[in-house]
Write an enzyme that holds these catalytic residues in place. Structure first.
Site, short mmCIF file in Angstrom:
data_model
loop_
_atom_site.label_atom_id
_atom_site.label_comp_id
_atom_site.label_asym_id
_atom_site.label_seq_id
_atom_site.Cartn_x
_atom_site.Cartn_y
_atom_site.Cartn_z
N PHE A 1 38.60 51.68 36.20
CA PHE A 1 37.20 52.09 36.33
C PHE A 1 37.22 53.62 36.44
O PHE A 1 38.09 54.17 37.11
CB PHE A 1 36.55 51.51 37.59
N GLU B 1 46.58 49.75 34.34
CA GLU B 1 46.66 48.60 35.24
C GLU B 1 46.12 47.35 34.54
O GLU B 1 44.99 47.36 34.04
CB GLU B 1 45.85 48.88 36.51
N ILE C 1 39.53 57.49 38.55
CA ILE C 1 40.21 58.56 37.81
C ILE C 1 40.51 59.73 38.75
O ILE C 1 41.36 60.56 38.47
CB ILE C 1 39.35 59.03 36.62
N ALA D 1 48.48 52.99 40.35
CA ALA D 1 48.77 54.38 40.68
C ALA D 1 48.27 55.28 39.57
O ALA D 1 48.99 55.56 38.61
CB ALA D 1 50.28 54.55 40.89
N GLU D 2 47.04 55.74 39.71
CA GLU D 2 46.41 56.47 38.61
C GLU D 2 47.01 57.85 38.37
O GLU D 2 47.05 58.32 37.23
CB GLU D 2 44.91 56.60 38.86
N HIS E 1 32.05 51.33 41.41
CA HIS E 1 32.19 50.72 40.09
C HIS E 1 30.98 51.13 39.25
O HIS E 1 30.51 50.37 38.42
CB HIS E 1 32.27 49.20 40.18
#
Ligand code: TPP
Ligand code: TPP
Ligand code: MG
Ligand code: MG
Lengths: 327, 343, 327, 343
Positions: C83, C29, C87, C59-60, C129
């Site tokens: 970040f 991203e 995940i 869209a991980e 974060h």
């Protein structure tokens, strides 16, 4: 008391709690008309209707996410993941959402969901119908993890899990679903989360385990008693998070020699934490190294000849106990 | 001329808000909420520059979409799953300037997170605003779950999820909408399409021009609305809520808006969009647009506008004064609420 | 040698490897035009074009899945997760797919992907974060996990990771991205995966750590030297999976007293495995309990007053080392 | 009559396979592959009942969709991401009866997994069939990734992903298709909609009648095809492949099929569907349908049919004889290949 298999005890607990509490709902793949691929929800849709026993699309992320949303709106959802191996798509919803809802809202919201899943190997399921996934969630604050090893515990712990105000992952060993039979108290019978149980008292060695490990452990303990005259205490953790520190300390203080054992692979498993705690907090009581035993650090293959080479068995437990006894 | 004919002509000349059954008072209140949201937002940027608020993420440009949609719902009954640009919407549901600034300054008394989360992480159990985190799109599924609970109980509530167009790319969007459509849940999926996900433009996010085009693919209506037009947003959201309450299922609404600020106080948007584009967008922005409408309808003159601005400013300064003196969370609080505490 | 920050070293490694090997691609991203929210990919799209530096949708799951598919078709993708906290949606693709591709295909397919992500706390990022996620993947066979603590290691290890035939998770501490500066060998310079490094030799106590723990550890070690005359050896694990058992054994044999320390919360963390191994395999060398130190078992809150109460700091490390020295 | 007119009439009377540019030989080979897939499948159920193969998951009913689609691609160039019902498709790409039975009996020599995975976990690096696991839908994203690699290299390859309609509910489907559409990747998403995901019927899986309806929502064509019609499947897949190779992007194809067996050897489908429904479906099943077509075109008579059946049976029995004597995996193999071994 009725005699039930493990899966019957699960079904019975669901039925009891749905009857008692209108806010309990069940959702998952094939849980309705079909009654679940292991039949853990058999008959519930017929009894409680399709609004409370919901056949979801094939989509685990949303099975967990829907449960979370419904829980924040007053329900007590029990989500079934068809196999623990398929819980990973729901990892984000469980870890980033369910586990953090109470904390991030400063205690103003709760997330009373249960995520049930059959887990474990030894059924020739290959890489994707054999996984133990408890260790993947174990590091996450805010999640409780329960693994019953008897039908009575399954019923009593599942009732506690459904009533718990926080998210509980409830893993049921699929190989034990029908093999295990036992007396199960009916009616209002709960087993509290967070309490381990000595499944076999002993004095020389401690075997700390859970799930299928309890059975291999009991077999191994009997062999050691018979063949070596060594008395092994078998402690069934039952709840992995939170760990019952007192029960662990009690058995270690008693025997001073401990083997931590699980079917799951060794590295980074639950055994690592249990062993590390003992090594740190009970060092002074130890007469030998804290030993660990688990599956090889490998995926679990399908062919019997391969699967057997990966998983622990009674013989490997016996050998480990003998090494420990030799200290 | 028949009576019907007269009614028709009157209807054609009838101001839009009246046609929607909204009184002058009601639209003025909606306008004031938009102004409050904007000024609160601007105030936070100042606090940020003053080093008092470490992080700001804005609703600027999203005021009409937030206020218009939330005003079409029933606070106290309906449920909201907000995202970080939902300040205008949560103000409608009951949140106050004080709440916003207590959280902005991460004070212990902050009602949403008590300083545990960054600013703009809405969620207030008193107002049926479900707690939100930072992960994008997860709340879309929660809204479906909350709507499922409402349907099971039959309590007549509607659940609305707010999210950006970037969020529609995640599996959560797909799975949430799909389930809601299958079970005809009383849910509204409200996308505020501002053309960017941080730096990523719409064309890199999807190969269709409208998010709303995806509604029919799930078996629900997909509605595009000008997100700068408060009353248009109100209209489509009210229709969606009525549909939901009739048991006809969910609606996907796409409000076309523009993000008037950088993504957040950590972002430099000149890296990926021309300042001229932002300037252009400012001309069509929702506050100016609504003010013009109210003036045209003679509901607002300069004096009244000044009064609104003043009362909003006073409200914010009072809230800020309160928030600034409110205590920070005590370190002893840090480990609480991982699990429910024993009673 | 050039002086670089940690993030510059990462970018430099990506640039070097994309130049050298056409099959290396970068996706994630905002990694293209924007150069990444931490600028780790700044300038790469301009240099290598949008076909090799790909701005993905938000869209991980698919960021990881695309990398896997491209890797099975001859590419060496380096995926960026904006970040580490994000995940989790990719957990299934990483754990059920990437980690198992070689094994399940009996060695006929490989999955040479790198998943990079900034991780770690101390930047007032709040729950989402600040996360350390290494322990969540640590239990999974088939994954390598690398966490560099210096710019030189970052560059050298990232080159090794990209060239590795198996999936590597590469976590970069975001608080150290710009604070850390160091000399970095340019050109063909690699640091092998699986090798720990003594970052400070010592004789009395061993501090085993990684990531930000190295810096707190070095500070604490200096204080102990200065204030207590106690010599602390600081071992930087660098690669968590596979662990460098030899390096661990070497320092434990040398000092006989060990503190395992990380910023990540304690229960079920990497430290559990390291401590459990020491307790089992190096029991005979121990002069005291294997101690562990990590963050509280909590999520990481935003307000400074709260975050500080959760995270370890130099003072808590010093205290732990003093407790250990007292044995 | 003009020449054009004559050509038109001829074209109208031209057999479908000729219109598609397929020779008699080619369609007969396709038919034979369908028969081979069916007989191999049936053989595995017998092995299951004999206690020799612990698990069977069938392709019965999926033969035309698998063979028709894979035959429209270029084995050796194109890439396939199969699922567990893709036996007919992988046979087209190069897999053999021997491969199938070696894996069915989990022999060391099995080329896909060497006995590490359950039967029907296809994947052969020699034939560009990417390794598959059991998790549903993950391979959809892999196909997009493989197509991305093909596009970057410009090697002209197309990647096809096979999956059931249940798989379309997962986020993987959404994210994979969305990305492929944005980047106009040379990919084909081939859904074999057999109406059930284990027991879950279509209506509980989605609120739209056709999976293909979702194509346009991603910006790609969605094509419905009768999955019992080999040549129709061939036609739409070839069109999709040509489109992909022209750089115009992906296509979503939905082949309507019926699962003629229970979900797997562990399933009892009488719990959730009426035997009469299965019986009805058998009448339209792909083998009968294709045989009829070949007979109508005088490409197949009873003698030739018998010859095909015989040669297939012989091929299977030879493969089985080989597989049965082939050694099981040695326990020492079990821990290999977690990581690449040092050379
Ligand atoms: C799962 C996840 N991935 C990445 C991020 C980082 N992130 C925060 S906001 C954002 C962009 C969101 O774009 P959009 O949905 O369009 O909303 P907008 O900010 O434009 O209103 C990203 C990538 C995140 N919060 N969650
Ligand atoms: C992620 C995941 N969840 C659940 C399962 C268990 N499962 C295996 S096949 C199947 C049904 C698949 O349905 P569909 O996609 O329609 O394919 P079909 O079997 O009908 O061809 C399910 C639920 C799985 N393999 N993977
Ligand atoms: Mg946006
Ligand atoms: Mg199906």
């Amino acid at each position: 008391m009725a005699v039930m298999t493990l899966v019957e005890a699960v079904r019975n607990a669901l039925d009891w709690e749905m009857e008692r509490d209108e806010s309990v709902i069940v959702l998952g793949e094939d849980v309705g008309l079909h009654g679940g691929v292991f039949r853990a929800t058999d008959g519930l849709q017929k009894k409680y209707g399709p609004l409370r026993v919901i056949d979801t699309p094939l989509a685990e992320l949303s099975i967990a996410g829907l449960a979370i949303g419904a829980a924040m709106n007053g329900m007590r959802p029990v989500a079934e993941i068809q196999f623990a191996d398929y819980i990973h798509p729901a990892f984000d919803q469980i870890v980033n959402e369910a586990a953090k809802i109470r904390y991030r809202s400063n205690g103003t919201f709760g997330c009373p969901i249960v995520v049930r899943a059959p887990f474990g190997a030894g059924v020739h399921g290959g890489l994707y119908h054999s996984q133990s996934v408890e260790a993947l969630f174990y590091h996450v604050p805010g999640l409780k993890i329960a693994i019953p090893s008897t039908p009575a515990d399954a019923r009593g712990m599942l009732l506690s899990a459904i009533r718990d105000p926080d998210p509980v992952l409830f893993f049921e060993h699929k190989r034990m679903y029908r093999r295990l039979k036992g007396e199960v108290p009916e009616g209002e019978y709960t087993v509290p989360l967070g309490k381990a149980e000595v499944k076999r008292p002993g004095t020389d060695l401690s075997l700390i385990t859970y799930g299928s490990g309890v059975y291999l452990g009991l077999e191994a303990a009997e062999r050691l008693e018979r063949e070596d005259g060594v008395s092994v205490e078998v402690l069934d953790l039952r709840t992995l998070a939170p760990l019952d520190q007192e029960a662990i300390a009690a058995t270690v203080r008693k025997t001073s020699k401990v083997l931590v054992f699980h079917e799951d692979n060794k590295t980074g498993g639950i055994g690592a934490e249990v062993a590390a705690r003992i090594a740190e907090e009970l060092f002074a009581y130890l007469d030998g190294p804290v030993m660990r035993l688990g599956a090889a650090d490998s995926h679990i293959p399908y062919a019997a000849s391969l699967e057997e080479a990966i998983l622990p068995n009674t013989e490997t437990v016996v050998q480990a106990l003998r090494r420990l006894a030799a200290y | 001329m028949t009576t019907e004919g007269t009614a028709l002509i009157r209807a054609q000349h009838q101001p839009e808000h009246e046609r929607l059954g909204l009184s002058a008072d009601q639209v003025l209140r909606m306008y004031r909420t938009m102004v409050l949201a904007r000024r609160l937002d601007e105030r936070q940027w100042i606090l940020n520059r003053q080093g008092k608020q470490a992080f700001v993420i804005s609703c600027q440009g999203h005021e009409a979409s937030g206020v218009g949609s939330a005003s079409a719902l029933q606070p106290g009954l309906d449920l909201m799953c907000p995202y970080y640009r939902s300040l205008p919407a949560v103000l409608v549901f009951g949140s106050t300037a004080r709440d916003v600034l207590l959280e902005g300054l991460s004070r212990a008394e902050g009602p949403w997170t008590g300083g545990r989360q960054m600013p703009a992480h809405f969620g207030d159990v008193r107002y049926h605003i479900l707690t939100s985190g930072s992960p994008v799109a997860t709340q879309i599924v929660h809204a479906a779950g909350a709507a499922l609970a409402a349907k099971i109980r039959g309590d007549g509530a509607v659940a609305i999820a707010y999210f950006g167009e970037g969020a529609t790319s995640k599996g959560d969007f797909h799975e949430g909408l799909n389930f809601a459509a299958i079970h005809r849940l009383p849910a509204i999926f409200f996308c505020e399409n501002n053309g960017y996900a941080i730096s990523t433009p719409l064309g890199k996010q999807m190969a269709v021009p409208n998010v709303a085009d995806r509604g029919p693919a799930y078996g629900m209506p997909g509605v595009v609305v000008d997100g700068n037009d408060l009353l248009a947003v109100y209209r489509v959201t009210r229709q969606a809520a009525e549909r939901a309450r009739r048991g006809e299922g969910p609606t996907l609404i796409e409000a076309k808006v523009y993000r008037l600020t950088p993504h957040s106080s950590d972002d430099d948007d000149r890296r990926y969009r021309a300042p001229s584009e932002v300037e252009e967008a400012r001309k069509a922005e929702p506050l100016i647009r609504m003010r013009r409408y109210l003036e045209e309808q003679s509901l607002l003159d300069e004096r009244q506008e000044a009064a609104i601005q003043e009362s909003v400013a006073a409200e914010i300064e009072a809230a800020l004064a309160y928030a600034e003196q409110a205590p920070l969370p005590a370190p002893t609080e840090a480990r609480r609420h991982v699990f429910q505490e024993a009673a």
